[in-house]
Write a protein that holds these residues in place. Sequence first.
Motif, PDB file in Angstrom:
ATOM      1  N   LYS A  60     -14.538  10.830  -5.763  1.00  0.00           N
ATOM      2  CA  LYS A  60     -13.667  10.872  -4.585  1.00  0.00           C
ATOM      3  C   LYS A  60     -12.193  10.885  -5.003  1.00  0.00           C
ATOM      4  CE  LYS A  60     -16.644   8.603  -1.155  1.00  0.00           C
ATOM      5  NZ  LYS A  60     -16.805   7.438  -0.270  1.00  0.00           N
ATOM      6  N   VAL A  61     -11.875  10.108  -6.019  1.00  0.00           N
ATOM      7  CA  VAL A  61     -10.484  10.029  -6.484  1.00  0.00           C
ATOM      8  C   VAL A  61     -10.055  11.361  -7.085  1.00  0.00           C
ATOM      9  CG1 VAL A  61      -8.905   8.867  -8.064  1.00  0.00           C
ATOM     10  CG2 VAL A  61     -10.668   7.551  -6.871  1.00  0.00           C
TER      11      VAL A  61
ATOM     12  N   SER B  10       4.234   7.738 -15.077  1.00  0.00           N
ATOM     13  CA  SER B  10       3.615   8.981 -14.584  1.00  0.00           C
ATOM     14  C   SER B  10       2.096   8.891 -14.575  1.00  0.00           C
ATOM     15  CB  SER B  10       4.067  10.179 -15.422  1.00  0.00           C
ATOM     16  OG  SER B  10       3.585  10.078 -16.747  1.00  0.00           O
ATOM     17  N   CYS B  11       1.534   7.770 -15.059  1.00  0.00           N
ATOM     18  CA  CYS B  11       0.081   7.579 -14.986  1.00  0.00           C
ATOM     19  C   CYS B  11      -0.389   7.500 -13.534  1.00  0.00           C
ATOM     20  CB  CYS B  11      -0.334   6.317 -15.741  1.00  0.00           C
ATOM     21  SG  CYS B  11       0.335   4.787 -15.057  1.00  0.00           S
ATOM     22  N   LEU B  12       0.546   7.290 -12.595  1.00  0.00           N
ATOM     23  CA  LEU B  12       0.181   7.256 -11.175  1.00  0.00           C
ATOM     24  C   LEU B  12       0.402   8.613 -10.498  1.00  0.00           C
ATOM     25  CD1 LEU B  12       1.472   3.802  -9.872  1.00  0.00           C
ATOM     26  CD2 LEU B  12      -0.821   4.449 -10.585  1.00  0.00           C
ATOM     27  N   SER B  13       0.779   9.619 -11.271  1.00  0.00           N
ATOM     28  CA  SER B  13       0.936  10.961 -10.707  1.00  0.00           C
ATOM     29  C   SER B  13      -0.438  11.616 -10.587  1.00  0.00           C
ATOM     30  CB  SER B  13       1.841  11.803 -11.611  1.00  0.00           C
ATOM     31  OG  SER B  13       1.800  13.160 -11.217  1.00  0.00           O
ATOM     32  N   PRO B  14      -0.849  12.010  -9.392  1.00  0.00           N
ATOM     33  CA  PRO B  14      -2.156  12.673  -9.242  1.00  0.00           C
ATOM     34  C   PRO B  14      -2.302  13.904 -10.122  1.00  0.00           C
ATOM     35  CG  PRO B  14      -1.288  12.056  -7.100  1.00  0.00           C
ATOM     36  CD  PRO B  14      -0.194  11.815  -8.097  1.00  0.00           C
TER      37      PRO B  14
ATOM     38  N   ARG C 173       2.722  16.436  -2.857  1.00  0.00           N
ATOM     39  CA  ARG C 173       3.713  15.378  -2.638  1.00  0.00           C
ATOM     40  C   ARG C 173       4.738  15.729  -1.568  1.00  0.00           C
ATOM     41  NH1 ARG C 173       5.500  16.151  -8.749  1.00  0.00           N
ATOM     42  NH2 ARG C 173       7.365  17.441  -8.603  1.00  0.00           N
ATOM     43  N   GLU C 174       4.919  16.996  -1.258  1.00  0.00           N
ATOM     44  CA  GLU C 174       5.841  17.356  -0.172  1.00  0.00           C
ATOM     45  C   GLU C 174       5.243  17.052   1.194  1.00  0.00           C
ATOM     46  OE1 GLU C 174       3.531  21.069  -1.362  1.00  0.00           O
ATOM     47  OE2 GLU C 174       4.632  19.461  -2.379  1.00  0.00           O
ATOM     48  N   ALA C 175       3.932  16.821   1.243  1.00  0.00           N
ATOM     49  CA  ALA C 175       3.265  16.563   2.527  1.00  0.00           C
ATOM     50  C   ALA C 175       2.904  15.092   2.714  1.00  0.00           C
ATOM     51  CB  ALA C 175       1.995  17.410   2.643  1.00  0.00           C
ATOM     52  N   THR C 176       2.609  14.376   1.627  1.00  0.00           N
ATOM     53  CA  THR C 176       2.150  12.983   1.722  1.00  0.00           C
ATOM     54  C   THR C 176       2.922  12.115   0.738  1.00  0.00           C
ATOM     55  OG1 THR C 176      -0.079  13.804   2.208  1.00  0.00           O
ATOM     56  CG2 THR C 176       0.120  11.479   1.647  1.00  0.00           C
ATOM     57  N   ARG C 177       3.408  10.991   1.209  1.00  0.00           N
ATOM     58  CA  ARG C 177       4.088  10.045   0.329  1.00  0.00           C
ATOM     59  C   ARG C 177       3.089   9.438  -0.655  1.00  0.00           C
ATOM     60  NH1 ARG C 177       8.814   6.820   2.662  1.00  0.00           N
ATOM     61  NH2 ARG C 177       7.739   5.082   1.635  1.00  0.00           N
ATOM     62  N   LEU C 178       3.563   9.122  -1.848  1.00  0.00           N
ATOM     63  CA  LEU C 178       2.676   8.607  -2.885  1.00  0.00           C
ATOM     64  C   LEU C 178       2.095   7.241  -2.521  1.00  0.00           C
ATOM     65  CD1 LEU C 178       1.596   9.298  -5.725  1.00  0.00           C
ATOM     66  CD2 LEU C 178       3.459   7.930  -6.665  1.00  0.00           C
ATOM     67  N   ASP C 179       2.930   6.360  -1.919  1.00  0.00           N
ATOM     68  CA  ASP C 179       2.411   5.030  -1.559  1.00  0.00           C
ATOM     69  C   ASP C 179       1.325   5.138  -0.497  1.00  0.00           C
ATOM     70  OD1 ASP C 179       4.299   5.979   0.219  1.00  0.00           O
ATOM     71  OD2 ASP C 179       5.242   4.042   0.593  1.00  0.00           O
ATOM     72  N   THR C 180       1.527   6.028   0.476  1.00  0.00           N
ATOM     73  CA  THR C 180       0.509   6.241   1.515  1.00  0.00           C
ATOM     74  C   THR C 180      -0.779   6.785   0.895  1.00  0.00           C
ATOM     75  OG1 THR C 180       2.271   6.756   3.092  1.00  0.00           O
ATOM     76  CG2 THR C 180       0.034   7.388   3.705  1.00  0.00           C
ATOM     77  N   PHE C 181      -0.645   7.715  -0.039  1.00  0.00           N
ATOM     78  CA  PHE C 181      -1.809   8.328  -0.687  1.00  0.00           C
ATOM     79  C   PHE C 181      -2.632   7.277  -1.431  1.00  0.00           C
ATOM     80  CE2 PHE C 181      -3.457  10.093  -4.703  1.00  0.00           C
ATOM     81  CZ  PHE C 181      -4.388  10.990  -4.198  1.00  0.00           C
ATOM     82  N   TRP C 182      -1.979   6.482  -2.287  1.00  0.00           N
ATOM     83  CA  TRP C 182      -2.725   5.513  -3.093  1.00  0.00           C
ATOM     84  C   TRP C 182      -3.308   4.396  -2.233  1.00  0.00           C
ATOM     85  CZ3 TRP C 182      -4.762   7.011  -7.160  1.00  0.00           C
ATOM     86  CH2 TRP C 182      -4.112   7.802  -8.113  1.00  0.00           C
ATOM     87  N   GLU C 183      -2.585   3.974  -1.199  1.00  0.00           N
ATOM     88  CA  GLU C 183      -3.118   2.935  -0.301  1.00  0.00           C
ATOM     89  C   GLU C 183      -4.432   3.399   0.334  1.00  0.00           C
ATOM     90  OE1 GLU C 183      -2.209  -0.164   1.098  1.00  0.00           O
ATOM     91  OE2 GLU C 183      -0.710  -0.462  -0.463  1.00  0.00           O
ATOM     92  N   SER C 184      -4.433   4.634   0.839  1.00  0.00           N
ATOM     93  CA  SER C 184      -5.630   5.134   1.516  1.00  0.00           C
ATOM     94  C   SER C 184      -6.787   5.310   0.532  1.00  0.00           C
ATOM     95  CB  SER C 184      -5.333   6.457   2.219  1.00  0.00           C
ATOM     96  OG  SER C 184      -4.945   7.448   1.279  1.00  0.00           O
ATOM     97  N   ILE C 185      -6.503   5.796  -0.688  1.00  0.00           N
ATOM     98  CA  ILE C 185      -7.547   6.009  -1.685  1.00  0.00           C
ATOM     99  C   ILE C 185      -8.134   4.674  -2.146  1.00  0.00           C
ATOM    100  CG2 ILE C 185      -8.043   6.899  -3.990  1.00  0.00           C
ATOM    101  CD1 ILE C 185      -7.615   9.045  -1.895  1.00  0.00           C
ATOM    102  N   LEU C 186      -7.277   3.703  -2.370  1.00  0.00           N
ATOM    103  CA  LEU C 186      -7.754   2.395  -2.836  1.00  0.00           C
ATOM    104  C   LEU C 186      -8.579   1.691  -1.768  1.00  0.00           C
ATOM    105  CD1 LEU C 186      -4.567   1.252  -4.750  1.00  0.00           C
ATOM    106  CD2 LEU C 186      -6.825   1.542  -5.754  1.00  0.00           C
ATOM    107  N   GLU C 187      -8.204   1.879  -0.497  1.00  0.00           N
ATOM    108  CA  GLU C 187      -8.977   1.272   0.589  1.00  0.00           C
ATOM    109  C   GLU C 187     -10.367   1.902   0.697  1.00  0.00           C
ATOM    110  OE1 GLU C 187      -6.779   1.546   4.183  1.00  0.00           O
ATOM    111  OE2 GLU C 187      -5.277   0.051   3.590  1.00  0.00           O
ATOM    112  N   GLN C 188     -10.459   3.202   0.412  1.00  0.00           N
ATOM    113  CA  GLN C 188     -11.739   3.909   0.522  1.00  0.00           C
ATOM    114  C   GLN C 188     -12.619   3.730  -0.709  1.00  0.00           C
ATOM    115  OE1 GLN C 188     -10.749   8.005   1.326  1.00  0.00           O
ATOM    116  NE2 GLN C 188      -9.414   7.473   3.044  1.00  0.00           N
ATOM    117  N   SER C 189     -12.045   3.183  -1.773  1.00  0.00           N
ATOM    118  CA  SER C 189     -12.804   3.057  -3.012  1.00  0.00           C
ATOM    119  C   SER C 189     -13.978   2.103  -2.836  1.00  0.00           C
ATOM    120  CB  SER C 189     -11.889   2.550  -4.129  1.00  0.00           C
ATOM    121  OG  SER C 189     -12.621   2.303  -5.307  1.00  0.00           O
ATOM    122  N   SER C 190     -15.052   2.406  -3.524  1.00  0.00           N
ATOM    123  CA  SER C 190     -16.251   1.565  -3.439  1.00  0.00           C
ATOM    124  C   SER C 190     -16.076   0.255  -4.193  1.00  0.00           C
ATOM    125  CB  SER C 190     -17.455   2.331  -4.016  1.00  0.00           C
ATOM    126  OG  SER C 190     -17.178   2.754  -5.351  1.00  0.00           O
ATOM    127  N   SER C 191     -15.113   0.211  -5.130  1.00  0.00           N
ATOM    128  CA  SER C 191     -14.883  -1.001  -5.921  1.00  0.00           C
ATOM    129  C   SER C 191     -13.702  -1.785  -5.358  1.00  0.00           C
ATOM    130  CB  SER C 191     -14.592  -0.636  -7.383  1.00  0.00           C
ATOM    131  OG  SER C 191     -15.572   0.227  -7.892  1.00  0.00           O
TER     132      SER C 191
END
Length: 770
Positions: A606-607, A555-559, A616-634
Amino acid sequence: MPTNYAPRYEEEFPWSAPDPKDCGSARCKWCNKTFKIDSMGRVAFVSHEKGKLHQSQVKLQGTNMKIPFPSVVQTSADIPPEKALGGTVAEAATAGKELQVEPTSSTSTHSGNLKKYVLREKVMVAEILWTLETVFTHNSNRSASADVVIFPKMFPDSDIASQMRMGRTKIGYLITYGLAPCFQDDLFKILNSTSKIVIGFDESLNKIAQRQQMDISVRYYDEMKHGVQSSYVGSAFLSSTRANDLLVGLKECFKAQPGVMKKIVQISMDGPNVNWKLLKDLSAELRDLRSSSTFEVLNIGSCGLHVVHNAFKSGAQKTLWNIDDFLYALHNLFKDVPLRRADYSAVTGSSLFPLKFCGVRWVENQRVAERACKMLPFLKVYVNAVKKQHDRKIKESHLDYKRSFVTVHNSKVFSTIAEGINDPLLEARLSFLMSMAATVEPFLKEFQTDAPMAPFLFGALVNLIKPVMERVIKPEYLKVNSKSLVSVELSDENLLTSNQVDVGFATKASLKSVSAVKESQILFFKNQCKSFYVAFLQKIIDKSPLTYSLTRYVSCLSPQVIIDSPETAKKRLSFLLDHLVDKDHLSGTQADKILVEYRTFIDEPKVKSACSTYRREATRLDTFWESILEQSSSKLPNLLVLVRDICIMSHGNATLERGFSVNKDCLIVNQEEESLVAQRIVYDAVANVGNVKDVVITKKLIQYTKNAHQRYQEALDKKKKEEDDSAKEKQRKREATRMMKNLELKKAKLVAETQKELASIDKQMKDLTK
């Protein structure tokens, strides 16, 4: 001695080539067909050369001259220059692009042949699409072939429609030996390219084969689609379902690519003991395959959906209300009996009829109980009318009476219903079950999905049991964190008294509307509700994923957890990494890097902003984390790998449960097991892309379809050979049995003669002694 392929054959037959898989076979480069030469040698080449398909290819190959540069016009920028400008007509057509050839005298013949070739390719594509549509709509092969016959009349201006030939046998072998192998090959290529997979399995009775059908699915991260995918792998058909049988069936589905088995990190299953034995046995095998003494399959318990349904059932049975008997009887009273339905409507003026009770998924009976509640006033009128007619028939037999009423009066289901409606608390009991079902149903609906949901499982189960605990447990024992909630004892000293137990507003309203009920009866009713709560909670705590620490760690990956308590999220990640290192899913070095990246990552503004707005009813978790990680400055490559590995973890058996419905739709009388598996593979492949119109018809798919008939013939030959071998073996056994009987008779005869001779000698010796 069998004949093997030799290069000298190519001098006489330039179209031939060796078969890389079998030295006793040859391949025709023009027909793309393989044939056996081990028993016939050169004669096999001559026989193939005389075939109709080969002769048509000879005519086409005879016109495969180089097309001069001025004659070619590109119709797509994608045509490779070597194909469009310097290749042959056949090569250009094979590239899948249409070429327009100017009608000069030198190229008119070539243009005509090119059009025929392209038309044949288009017909093949149309046949593939129609076969896919047949599978996806669960149409029968016979019906689909009948539809194709009328296409030329429907589309008289279409050359493609007039050329389509789709008999039911052809549709069958296109599915089994063309499309399914192609889609399965594509799936295994993806699985070979991934590092980790999660498999799920479940069994149900196949009524056609009369064997247990074990369906197997796989979850993996698809790099091309940038998300988690769930796919059907295949089915094993078993006579028994012991742990060893299940393991053999599992291996059978992966026998084409045994290396994929090494990548299994988790198993999705329901909770029978035999499944836990399989989990133990598979972990032992994977330790050997990975050469690791510490590897363990990740375990967050059995399917949470099954546990919740079973917990509800346990609670209902603990009350001893026998509501299931009443609802079963109510449905069966009017099932397939039009006269009773007509009598009921005539007497009561109501057109409401009962819904079917489900004895497996009890929570889904909320609508059934609701309908029964609405019918109660009308049922009382109907039962009284039936009883009145029955009594009238007994007392005044000479008068007319309604025979159907007397018939229903004597049935067992009627007596169950009559007894049920005499219970003044029946409506309150139904209201209580509806109230509990409404509490549980949101969890079941939310997790009935293929999307990544494992990180949400702990929080959702806590939110499920906490309101129920508040109804039955004293408040002072609930002042604990979510982790300690499962350790709260359900002992009498921790529970509210029966009078204090909260039964819900709907149930309270039903109790208030009941007259002539003693206070002691209401108190006893509330005590039964209390028993429901305790049994329900005990089953959830004992059997659900809530009791497994890994469920809490992921659950550490739960927003929501990251927003509510970043420190809690960091602690849970640390525990998760410890667990993965202990079970040999990560190295210590990787874990250290992930921890550093995670702590830096979740502190970024940003995170935090993205997590606070996540739904979560609107966006899948894998899609959410992929997009956030791609936008991350690190740069966070190690954290990205962990996110993908956690997202593929299964939260339940929803995929396999839905697959049983697909199996039912695919089943036809006398269907072969291989055909059903092929239909499921094709159906799943189409479903994963959306619909038939979304399927990309690749050159590989066309090639597999072209070779389907050859594979079909090879399968028939193999089956015939097996039948012949079986017949020969039976004949050998019969002959051996016959010879054994003759030898036994001969032996018996010899023994008898020997005994007779011995008796004669004994007599002579006896006479001599005298």
